[in-house]
Write a protein that holds these residues in place. Structure first.
Motif, mmCIF file in Angstrom:
data_model
loop_
_atom_site.group_PDB
_atom_site.id
_atom_site.type_symbol
_atom_site.label_atom_id
_atom_site.label_comp_id
_atom_site.label_asym_id
_atom_site.label_seq_id
_atom_site.Cartn_x
_atom_site.Cartn_y
_atom_site.Cartn_z
ATOM 1 N N UNK A 1 0.820 -1.205 0.000
ATOM 2 C CA UNK A 1 0.000 0.000 0.000
ATOM 3 C C UNK A 1 0.857 1.260 0.000
ATOM 4 N N UNK A 2 1.591 1.509 1.071
ATOM 5 C CA UNK A 2 2.454 2.692 1.164
ATOM 6 C C UNK A 2 3.934 2.332 1.264
ATOM 7 N N UNK A 3 4.222 1.046 1.437
ATOM 8 C CA UNK A 3 5.613 0.627 1.550
ATOM 9 C C UNK A 3 6.135 0.736 2.971
ATOM 10 N N UNK A 4 7.264 0.096 3.215
ATOM 11 C CA UNK A 4 7.866 0.095 4.538
ATOM 12 C C UNK A 4 8.275 1.487 5.004
ATOM 13 N N UNK A 5 8.164 1.711 6.299
ATOM 14 C CA UNK A 5 8.570 2.992 6.879
ATOM 15 C C UNK A 5 7.549 4.087 6.779
#
Length: 591
Positions: free
Chosen positions: A193-197
C-alpha cells in the motif's frame, strides 16, 4: 389437556416500543429492549422492533467477562442487546436500523437455544475506522481529504490521530480501495500500500479536512482512491454467539462492526441466510467489518451460509476452524498440562468431559492417537490440566491437542465474496464441507485450507471437501500470507509426515477467470481431484505472482487432474510436483 387458546397465551409477542423505545430519536434504547426481551416469555415468543432507527450507547450496555476467539482480551465487554439462557425466542426488525455508539457489542447470544435474529441493519454513528480520499501524491508525500464530520481527527506530534468521545488512536495500517470497484486496489494488499517505513510521515493541516502527509513513501496510492485507516482493535464482535444451539440469522445487514463480524464459538447448528457484511453505498464508506466476517471457532453440528455477501472487510469473510493447545508437560500417564498459545485464544474453553481429543505431532500435524476427556482442571486463562480415559501416547516437545468433538459440517452456497482484504474462505474441519454456487472476487486466495499447531493454532485436517460450480473472478490481485494460488491448500507443516495431512478434496465444475498462473497450490494433500473446470483468460490485470506454475503439488498423493477446459490464451500451464508419492499424481491437459 391444553387448548389452542391456552397454548396461545403461553406465547408472547411484544414490541420494544411498548417498553419505552423511541424509534427515530437519539434516545438510548438499551433498557427498553432489555425489558421487552425479559417480557417475551414462553416458547416461540417474538420481540418486534417497529421500523425506524434505534440508538444504543456504550455506557448503558451490559457488562460481561467474555473470552472471544481470535480477538483481543478486553474485559469486561459491553453488550447492547443481550440474550442469555433463553430458549425459542425471535427478535424481528422488519428493516429496523440499529445505530451503536463507541466500542460495544450489538448482540450477544449466550447459553441459549433456538434463537433467531431477523431483519436488522447494524451500523455505527461514528465508525471505529476512518478513511480519506487521496487528493495528491508525489515524491514528497500524500495529500489526504478527510471528512471531519464523519471521521473526527486531530494532529498530534505530526501524526494523524482519529478520535471519538472515549478514544483517540493513530492508524497502525492503511488499505487502499478503488472507489469504482469498491474493492482493494490491485497490487496493494498488506505489503504494497504505502511501503515500509510509512509510519515516519509528518502531517500538517493545509485546511480543515485537508492533511498533508510528508514522507518519501516507497509506494504512492492512486489519486482519487480511498485510504482506509485501520486504528481499531479486536475487542467486540458485531454478534457473539457462545455455548448455544440452533441459532439463525436471516435478512441481516452489518454496515460496520468493531471487531469480528459474527463470531460463534462452542455452538451447535448455525444458519445464516441473506446476511451481508457490507457498507452502504450511500454512506460513502469503503469499509464495513474491522476484521473477519463470519468466524466459527470450535463449533459442531451443521453450519449453513446461504445467499450472503461480504464487502469492505479488513480480513477473511469466513473462517471455520478449531483451536489446538500445546502440551506443556506430562503430569501423569493419563494427565497433561496444556496451554493456549496464541494471545487471541486466551480464556477459551478447550473441551468438556467425554469429548474426543487427538494428540498431534506438531511437526507433521499427524495424529499420534485419540482419547476421551475424563476431567479438566483450569489453572489460569491460559493453562489447564486434562485427564484422559486411558494413558496418553508418547509425545514430543511442542506437540498439541485437538478437540475432535467440536468440529462442524459446513456448507456455503450462493454467496458473494467481494474484493476485501486477505482471503475469501478459510476452512479447517474434518466435517463434511460443501462450497457451491458462490462468486469469489477475493484480492488474495479465494479458498484457503490451512491448519497448524505452531502459530495461530487453528486446527482441523479436512476429510471431505467439495468445491463445485463456483465462479472465481480475477482473484489474487494483491499479496497476503498463505496466498499461493486461487485455491491454496497450505497447512503449516514444519516436517512432512509419511501420510498427507488433508484428504478428500474435490474441485469440480468451477469457472476460473484468471490473469495470472497459479490456480491450485497443494501441500500434504491426498485423494485430491481437479476435474471438469473451465479456465478463462483475463487481461484486466498484469501477472505478478511469484508462483509461475498453474498447479503445484508438494508432498501429495492420489491426485487426479482431468477433463478441464483451458482457454488457449492461458499459456502458463506448468505443473510442479515434489515429494509425496509422485507416481500417484495423474495430470492431464497441463504441462
Amino acid at each position: 389437556m391444553l387448548t389452542a387458546l391456552t397454548l396461545s397465551l403461553l406465547v408472547s409477542h411484544v414490541s420494544v416500543t411498548d417498553f419505552g423505545a423511541k424509534p427515530n430519536s437519539l434516545d438510548d434504547a438499551t433498557e427498553a429492549v432489555a425489558k421487552a426481551v425479559a417480557a417475551a416469555k414462553g416458547k416461540g415468543s417474538v420481540v418486534d422492533f417497529p421500523k425506524g432507527e434505534y440508538h444504543f450507547y456504550r455506557e448503558h450496555g451490559f457488562e460481561r467477562t467474555l473470552y472471544l476467539s481470535n480477538s483481543d482480551v478486553a474485559n469486561p465487554r459491553r453488550i447492547s442487546i443481550l440474550i442469555e439462557n433463553r430458549e425459542d425466542l425471535k427478535l424481528v426488525g422488519k428493516g429496523a436500523r440499529l445505530v451503536f455508539h463507541d466500542r460495544v457489542m450489538p448482540f450477544a447470544i449466550l447459553g441459549s437455544k433456538k434463537i433467531s435474529l431477523q431483519g436488522f441493519e447494524v451500523d455505527w454513528q461514528r465508525p471505529l475506522m476512518s478513511q480519506g480520499k487521496v487528493e495528491a501524491a508525489d515524491a514528497t508525500g500524500i495529500t489526504l481529504k478527510i471528512d471531519p464530520s464523519k471521521y473526527p481527527y486531530r494532529l498530534d506530534g505530526g501524526k494523524i490521530v482519529f478520535t471519538d468521545k472515549t478514544w483517540a488512536r493513530q492508524p497502525w495500517g492503511f488499505m487502499e480501495f478503488d472507489p469504482e470497484t469498491r474493492g482493494v486496489a490491485y497490487g496493494t494488499g498488506d505489503w504494497g500500500c504505502l511501503g515500509g517505513g510509512w509510519e515516519n510521515y509528518q502531517a500538517t493541516e493545509i485546511s480543515p479536512g485537508l492533511v498533508r502527509m510528508a514522507f518519501a513513501f516507497k509506494r504512492l496510492p492512486k489519486v482519487g482512491n480511498i485510504l482506509v485507516a485501520r486504528h481499531g482493535v479486536r475487542d467486540h464482535a458485531g454478534t457473539f454467539i457462545l455455548d448455544s444451539k440452533d441459532i439463525a440469522l436471516t435478512d441481516m445487514s452489518y454496515r460496520h462492526t468493531s471487531g469480528l463480524g459474527v463470531l460463534a464459538q462452542y455452538t451447535e447448528n448455525l444458519t445464516y441466510k441473506n446476511v451481508q457484511i457490507a457498507p452502504s453505498v450511500e454512506s460513502g464508506r469503503m469499509f464495513a467489518g474491522h476484521d473477519d466476517g463470519f468466524h466459527y471457532s470450535n463449533c459442531k453440528g451443521k453450519i449453513l451460509v446461504d445467499g450472503c455477501r461480504f464487502e469492505g472487510l479488513m480480513d477473511d469473510p469466513i473462517n471455520v476452524h478449531g483451536t489446538s493447545v500445546r502440551v506443556d508437560s506430562k503430569v501423569s500417564d493419563r494427565t497433561l498440562k496444556v496451554k493456549f498459545m496464541h494471545g487471541q485464544s486466551v480464556g477459551l474453553r478447550f473441551g468438556d468431559v467425554g469429548d474426543t481429543v487427538s494428540f498431534i505431532d506438531h511437526e507433521s500435524l499427524l495424529s499420534r492417537g485419540t482419547a476421551k476427556i475424563a476431567a479438566i482442571n483450569r489453572i489460569s486463562p491460559e493453562e489447564f490440566d486434562v485427564t484422559f480415559d486411558h494413558a496418553v501416547p508418547e509425545l514430543g516437545d511442542g506437540d498439541a491437542l485437538e478437540n475432535l468433538t467440536w468440529t462442524p459440517a459446513f456448507t456455503v452456497r450462493k454467496s458473494v465474496f467481494g474484493t476485501v482484504r486477505a482471503r475469501g474462505l478459510l476452512v479447517s474441519t474434518p466435517g463434511k464441507v460443501v462450497i457451491e454456487d458462490n462468486v469469489f472476487r477475493s484480492s488474495g486466495s479465494a479458498i484457503l485450507i490451512a491448519g497448524d499447531a505452531n502459530g495461530w493454532y487453528e486446527s482441523g485436517a479436512v476429510r471431505d471437501v467439495t468445491i463445485r460450480r463456483n465462479w472465481f473472478g480475477n482473484c489474487l490481485t494483491s499479496p497476503y500470507q498463505f496466498c499461493e494460488a486461487v485455491i491454496s491448500i497450505d497447512p503449516e507443516i514444519p516436517k512432512m509426515g509419511t501420510e498427507p495431512f488433508h484428504r478428500g478434496i474435490k474441485i469440480e465444475g468451477n469457472t476460473f477467470e484468471v490473469f495470472d498462473a497459479p490456480l491450485l497450490w497443494a501441500k500434504s494433500a491426498g485423494d485430491l481431484t481437479f476435474k471438469n473446470n473451465i479456465v478463462q483468460w483475463s487481461s484486466k490485470y498484469k501477472p505478478w505472482h511469484g508462483n509461475k506454475e498453474a498447479l503445484t503439488f508438494l508432498g501429495c498423493s492420489n491426485v487426479s487432474v482431468s477433463g478441464n477446459q483451458l482457454d488457449t490464451r492461458f499459456t502458463t500451464r506448468g505443473v510442479k510436483i515434489e515429494g509425496g508419492k509422485p507416481e500417484t499424481v495423474k495430470v492431464e491437459g497441463f504441462e
